[in-house]
Design a protein around this motif. Structure first.
Motif, PDB file in Angstrom:
ATOM      1  N   VAL A 196       0.845  -1.199   0.000  1.00  0.00           N
ATOM      2  CA  VAL A 196       0.000   0.000   0.000  1.00  0.00           C
ATOM      3  C   VAL A 196       0.878   1.246   0.000  1.00  0.00           C
ATOM      4  CG1 VAL A 196      -1.706   1.342   1.292  1.00  0.00           C
ATOM      5  CG2 VAL A 196      -1.930  -1.140   1.161  1.00  0.00           C
ATOM      6  N   GLY A 197       0.579   2.183  -0.903  1.00  0.00           N
ATOM      7  CA  GLY A 197       1.335   3.423  -1.006  1.00  0.00           C
ATOM      8  C   GLY A 197       2.327   3.415  -2.151  1.00  0.00           C
ATOM      9  N   GLU A 198       2.650   2.242  -2.651  1.00  0.00           N
ATOM     10  CA  GLU A 198       3.593   2.163  -3.774  1.00  0.00           C
ATOM     11  C   GLU A 198       2.918   2.643  -5.058  1.00  0.00           C
ATOM     12  OE1 GLU A 198       6.280  -1.668  -2.334  1.00  0.00           O
ATOM     13  OE2 GLU A 198       4.742  -1.911  -3.891  1.00  0.00           O
ATOM     14  N   VAL A 199       3.726   3.246  -5.918  1.00  0.00           N
ATOM     15  CA  VAL A 199       3.240   3.731  -7.215  1.00  0.00           C
ATOM     16  C   VAL A 199       3.800   2.824  -8.292  1.00  0.00           C
ATOM     17  CG1 VAL A 199       3.184   5.658  -8.829  1.00  0.00           C
ATOM     18  CG2 VAL A 199       3.068   6.081  -6.352  1.00  0.00           C
ATOM     19  N   HIS A 200       2.953   2.371  -9.174  1.00  0.00           N
ATOM     20  CA  HIS A 200       3.339   1.493 -10.276  1.00  0.00           C
ATOM     21  C   HIS A 200       2.738   2.006 -11.565  1.00  0.00           C
ATOM     22  CE1 HIS A 200       4.851  -1.776  -7.654  1.00  0.00           C
ATOM     23  NE2 HIS A 200       3.903  -1.334  -6.812  1.00  0.00           N
ATOM     24  N   ARG A 201       3.307   1.512 -12.649  1.00  0.00           N
ATOM     25  CA  ARG A 201       2.690   1.759 -13.942  1.00  0.00           C
ATOM     26  C   ARG A 201       1.979   0.484 -14.359  1.00  0.00           C
ATOM     27  NH1 ARG A 201       5.288   5.582 -18.515  1.00  0.00           N
ATOM     28  NH2 ARG A 201       4.680   7.500 -17.489  1.00  0.00           N
ATOM     29  N   ALA A 202       0.783   0.671 -14.945  1.00  0.00           N
ATOM     30  CA  ALA A 202       0.000  -0.470 -15.372  1.00  0.00           C
ATOM     31  C   ALA A 202      -0.734  -0.135 -16.652  1.00  0.00           C
ATOM     32  CB  ALA A 202      -0.994  -0.848 -14.279  1.00  0.00           C
ATOM     33  N   GLU A 203      -1.138  -1.188 -17.319  1.00  0.00           N
ATOM     34  CA  GLU A 203      -1.876  -1.006 -18.562  1.00  0.00           C
ATOM     35  C   GLU A 203      -3.365  -1.213 -18.293  1.00  0.00           C
ATOM     36  OE1 GLU A 203      -2.212  -3.389 -22.722  1.00  0.00           O
ATOM     37  OE2 GLU A 203      -0.201  -2.801 -22.096  1.00  0.00           O
ATOM     38  N   VAL A 204      -4.214  -0.373 -18.920  1.00  0.00           N
ATOM     39  CA  VAL A 204      -5.663  -0.503 -18.789  1.00  0.00           C
ATOM     40  C   VAL A 204      -6.117  -1.677 -19.650  1.00  0.00           C
ATOM     41  CG1 VAL A 204      -7.909   0.581 -19.116  1.00  0.00           C
ATOM     42  CG2 VAL A 204      -5.966   1.958 -18.328  1.00  0.00           C
ATOM     43  N   ILE A 205      -6.750  -2.658 -18.993  1.00  0.00           N
ATOM     44  CA  ILE A 205      -7.240  -3.822 -19.727  1.00  0.00           C
ATOM     45  C   ILE A 205      -8.670  -3.591 -20.212  1.00  0.00           C
ATOM     46  CG2 ILE A 205      -7.791  -6.282 -19.549  1.00  0.00           C
ATOM     47  CD1 ILE A 205      -5.615  -6.529 -17.456  1.00  0.00           C
ATOM     48  N   SER A 206      -9.560  -3.093 -19.272  1.00  0.00           N
ATOM     49  CA  SER A 206     -10.960  -2.843 -19.647  1.00  0.00           C
ATOM     50  C   SER A 206     -11.554  -1.768 -18.745  1.00  0.00           C
ATOM     51  CB  SER A 206     -11.794  -4.127 -19.541  1.00  0.00           C
ATOM     52  OG  SER A 206     -11.853  -4.557 -18.192  1.00  0.00           O
ATOM     53  N   VAL A 207     -12.591  -1.102 -19.273  1.00  0.00           N
ATOM     54  CA  VAL A 207     -13.312  -0.067 -18.516  1.00  0.00           C
ATOM     55  C   VAL A 207     -14.816  -0.333 -18.653  1.00  0.00           C
ATOM     56  CG1 VAL A 207     -13.772   2.389 -18.208  1.00  0.00           C
ATOM     57  CG2 VAL A 207     -11.501   1.633 -18.955  1.00  0.00           C
ATOM     58  N   ASP A 208     -15.532  -0.431 -17.494  1.00  0.00           N
ATOM     59  CA  ASP A 208     -16.990  -0.638 -17.500  1.00  0.00           C
ATOM     60  C   ASP A 208     -17.627   0.471 -16.664  1.00  0.00           C
ATOM     61  OD1 ASP A 208     -19.600  -1.413 -17.348  1.00  0.00           O
ATOM     62  OD2 ASP A 208     -19.190  -3.498 -16.777  1.00  0.00           O
ATOM     63  N   PRO A 209     -18.066   1.596 -17.313  1.00  0.00           N
ATOM     64  CA  PRO A 209     -18.641   2.737 -16.569  1.00  0.00           C
ATOM     65  C   PRO A 209     -19.911   2.370 -15.803  1.00  0.00           C
ATOM     66  CG  PRO A 209     -18.050   3.368 -18.802  1.00  0.00           C
ATOM     67  CD  PRO A 209     -17.970   1.879 -18.753  1.00  0.00           C
ATOM     68  N   SER A 210     -20.734   1.485 -16.387  1.00  0.00           N
ATOM     69  CA  SER A 210     -21.994   1.147 -15.719  1.00  0.00           C
ATOM     70  C   SER A 210     -21.751   0.432 -14.393  1.00  0.00           C
ATOM     71  CB  SER A 210     -22.860   0.283 -16.636  1.00  0.00           C
ATOM     72  OG  SER A 210     -22.203  -0.933 -16.934  1.00  0.00           O
ATOM     73  N   GLU A 211     -20.729  -0.419 -14.369  1.00  0.00           N
ATOM     74  CA  GLU A 211     -20.389  -1.139 -13.143  1.00  0.00           C
ATOM     75  C   GLU A 211     -19.313  -0.424 -12.340  1.00  0.00           C
ATOM     76  OE1 GLU A 211     -21.766  -3.866 -11.941  1.00  0.00           O
ATOM     77  OE2 GLU A 211     -23.174  -4.021 -13.613  1.00  0.00           O
ATOM     78  N   ARG A 212     -18.796   0.690 -12.922  1.00  0.00           N
ATOM     79  CA  ARG A 212     -17.739   1.474 -12.278  1.00  0.00           C
ATOM     80  C   ARG A 212     -16.539   0.584 -11.932  1.00  0.00           C
ATOM     81  NH1 ARG A 212     -19.376   6.605 -11.077  1.00  0.00           N
ATOM     82  NH2 ARG A 212     -21.602   6.946 -11.404  1.00  0.00           N
ATOM     83  N   LYS A 213     -16.073  -0.125 -12.939  1.00  0.00           N
ATOM     84  CA  LYS A 213     -14.949  -1.036 -12.765  1.00  0.00           C
ATOM     85  C   LYS A 213     -13.886  -0.776 -13.838  1.00  0.00           C
ATOM     86  CE  LYS A 213     -17.551  -4.873 -10.711  1.00  0.00           C
ATOM     87  NZ  LYS A 213     -17.954  -6.290 -10.887  1.00  0.00           N
ATOM     88  N   ILE A 214     -12.616  -0.780 -13.397  1.00  0.00           N
ATOM     89  CA  ILE A 214     -11.471  -0.677 -14.306  1.00  0.00           C
ATOM     90  C   ILE A 214     -10.533  -1.833 -13.978  1.00  0.00           C
ATOM     91  CG2 ILE A 214      -9.467   0.651 -15.026  1.00  0.00           C
ATOM     92  CD1 ILE A 214     -10.943   3.170 -14.390  1.00  0.00           C
TER      93      ILE A 214
END
Length: 564
Positions: free
Chosen positions: A502-520
């Motif tokens: 917790v607190g660490e910063v990482h770089r990641a790739e966005v796999i999927s975005v679901d606005p209706s379920e508010r999930k990334i």
């Protein structure tokens, strides 16, 4: 006839006359004629050698009048054949007493009935005037002992002589003996007519908390309070009083113990029989408040028909804690019939339905999407109550305060009296609920999230929470994505805490975005793979004070590999 013979005859007659005159004895009762009034005396000729006198006071009536005249015939007692004036001493009063005693003696011998007037209370009973004073024991006044003997004073009754002693001047009477005899006769007559369903005349003899006892004629029946009226009866004396003559219906009769159950209300039709015709749902009626309970008020629409107004049906807008704040017993109010159950004899009533429903007006005044401004009236764990109309509050649920911020305690952000702006989300007229939203004043950031963070884009993310199945990471204010445990590293990961903290910063790739379920969905593994990097831990920013991006660290690492 010779003179001598005539003298002998005269002397014989004289002797006979004198014999008759001397035959009058003291203590005898004789009849005499009133011949004169002298001073305080009445002169009476009783046929004796001398006249007699009676005190005038013995001829004074109870009302004070003098009730004797010259020529009247009177019975008197000879108290003395001669006084100092040579006159007989007579008494009308004593003669009357002796004659009354004689008459009473005859009545007692014949076991006859005598009439008398109760003149006062004495120890153990009552004093009765039957011409002379007699005693009526308290136990002999009525069929059952009574405490209130004073109510009999001044009344005339018939009595039976149960003890007579002329010598001692003692007479004991009984009224109860006559009542028992009369009751036995009446009872036999009543039993012939006594059957279930019979309608009889009766007299109310006694009243208790639970009903009244009615004398049907030699036998008593119980009129229970529940059978007195189709309406509400708090106490039997609201319907009947002792001594009332009433008609009753025999509901049940048990000959073995002569127990009789009576009904009074059964003489009239049951008002519930046709109540559905008179009180259909929706009809308006006047009623009288007869009782209050914690959750409502009972209202009498007519005798025998009561309905309940629940506190929730008393006001459209007020939260009624107790019905006494709205109505009082005895109030005549306007009500509306909400429902009726004739089998259960129940009617549900409403007061608020007599006025327009403000919630229906609210729906017209504030359509969904309307912006309103109001003051916070109350704050709870689950949201804010904002005053919209008098007595009507709108609720801003905690989930509708912010698009991105997780509000756990609204009181940390707002306080009572704050004026806030909100948007009308929904008005539920039936359940009287008014839903508002504050976050809806601005656009939902999740709606533009697919454009800002399309799949394949690389983001800087900060680990906010570690679970068994992965780690949550923040990529924007209020926006978190999930890095599943399978996306944390190319290598197998058994526990996420082995590779991220917790607190660490990482770089990641966005796999999927679901606005209706508010999930990334995010993937560090995918980012590393696409950049052909080595072990995941070598790209971690271990320096808490460093603000360098992981991309810069990655570039440094690649340079080191080239030099090698």
């Amino acid at each position: 006839m010779s003179f001598e013979h005539e003298m002998e005859s005269f002397e014989a007659l004289l002797a006979e006359y004198e014999k008759d005159q001397t035959s009058v004895r003291e203590g005898e009762i004789v009849s005499g004629r009133v011949v004169d009034f002298v001073g305080d005396f009445v002169v009476v000729d009783i046929g004796f050698k001398s006249e007699g006198q009676v005190s005038k006071s013995e001829f004074v009536a109870p009302d004070g009048s003098f009730n004797v005249q010259i020529g009247d015939m009177v019975d008197v007692l000879i108290e003395a054949t001669e006084n100092e004036n040579g006159l007989c001493v007579l008494s009308k009063k004593e003669a009357d007493k002796l004659m009354i005693w004689e008459e009473i003696s005859k009545i007692a011998d014949r076991d006859d009935i005598i009439e008398g007037k109760i003149i006062g209370r004495v120890k153990g009973g009552l004093a009765v005037d039957i011409g002379v004073r007699a005693f009526l024991p308290g136990s002999q006044v009525e069929l059952r002992p009574t405490r209130n003997l004073d109510k009999f004073v001044g009344h005339e009754f018939r009595f039976k002589i149960i003890k007579f002693n002329k010598k001692r001047g003692n007479i004991v009477l009984s009224r109860r003996a006559l009542l028992e005899k009369e009751r036995a006769v009446l009872k036999s007559q009543t039993l012939e007519r006594l059957q279930e369903g019979a309608i009889l005349d009766g007299i109310v003899k006694n009243i208790t908390e639970y009903g009244a006892f009615v004398d049907l004629g030699g036998i008593d029946g119980l009129l229970h309070i529940t059978d007195m009226s189709w309406g509400r009866v708090n106490h039997p004396n609201e319907v009947v009083q002792i001594g009332d003559e009433i008609k009753v219906k025999v509901l049940k009769f048990t000959p073995d113990n002569e127990r009789v159950s009576l009904g009074y209300k059964q003489l009239a039709p049951d008002p519930w029989e046709h109540a559905a015709d008179r009180y259909p749902s929706g009809i308006r009626s006047l009623g009288r408040v007869v009782s209050l309970i914690d959750y409502g008020a009972f209202v009498e629409l007519e005798e025998g028909i009561e309905g309940l107004i629940h506190i929730s049906e008393m006001s459209w807008t007020r939260r009624v804690k107790h019905p006494s704040r709205v109505v009082n017993v005895g109030d005549v109010i306007d009500v509306v019939v909400l429902s009726l159950d004739t089998d259960a004899k129940k009617i549900s009533l409403g007061m608020k339905q007599t006025e327009p429903n403000p919630w229906e007006l609210l729906e017209e005044k504030y359509p969904v999407g309307t912006c309103i401004v109001g003051k916070i009236r109350n704050i709870t764990d689950f949201g804010l109550f904002i005053g919209v109309e008098d007595g009507i509050d709108g609720l801003v649920h905690v989930s509708d305060i912010s698009w991105t911020q997780k509000v756990r305690n609204p009181a940390e952000i707002y306080k009572r009296g704050d004026e806030v702006e909100a948007v009308v989300l929904n008005i539920d007229v039936e359940n009287e609920r008014f839903s508002l939203g504050i976050k809806q004043l601005t656009a939902d950031p999740w709606e533009s999230l697919p454009d800002r963070y399309p799949p394949g884009s690389v983001v800087d993310c900060k680990i906010t929470k570690i679970t068994e199945f992965g780690a949550f990471a923040s990529i924007d204010e209020g926006v978190e994505g999930l890095i599943h445990i399978s996306e944390l590293s190319r290598d197998r990961v058994d526990e996420p805490a082995q590779v991220v903290q917790v607190g660490e910063v990482h770089r990641a790739e966005v796999i999927s975005v679901d606005p209706s379920e508010r999930k990334i969905a995010l993937s560090i593994k995918q980012f590393v793979r696409n950049n052909e990097t080595g072990r995941l831990r070598q790209y971690i920013d271990n320096d808490a004070s460093s603000t360098a991006h992981l991309g810069d660290l990655l570039q440094d690492k690649l340079s080191e590999l080239d030099n090698d």
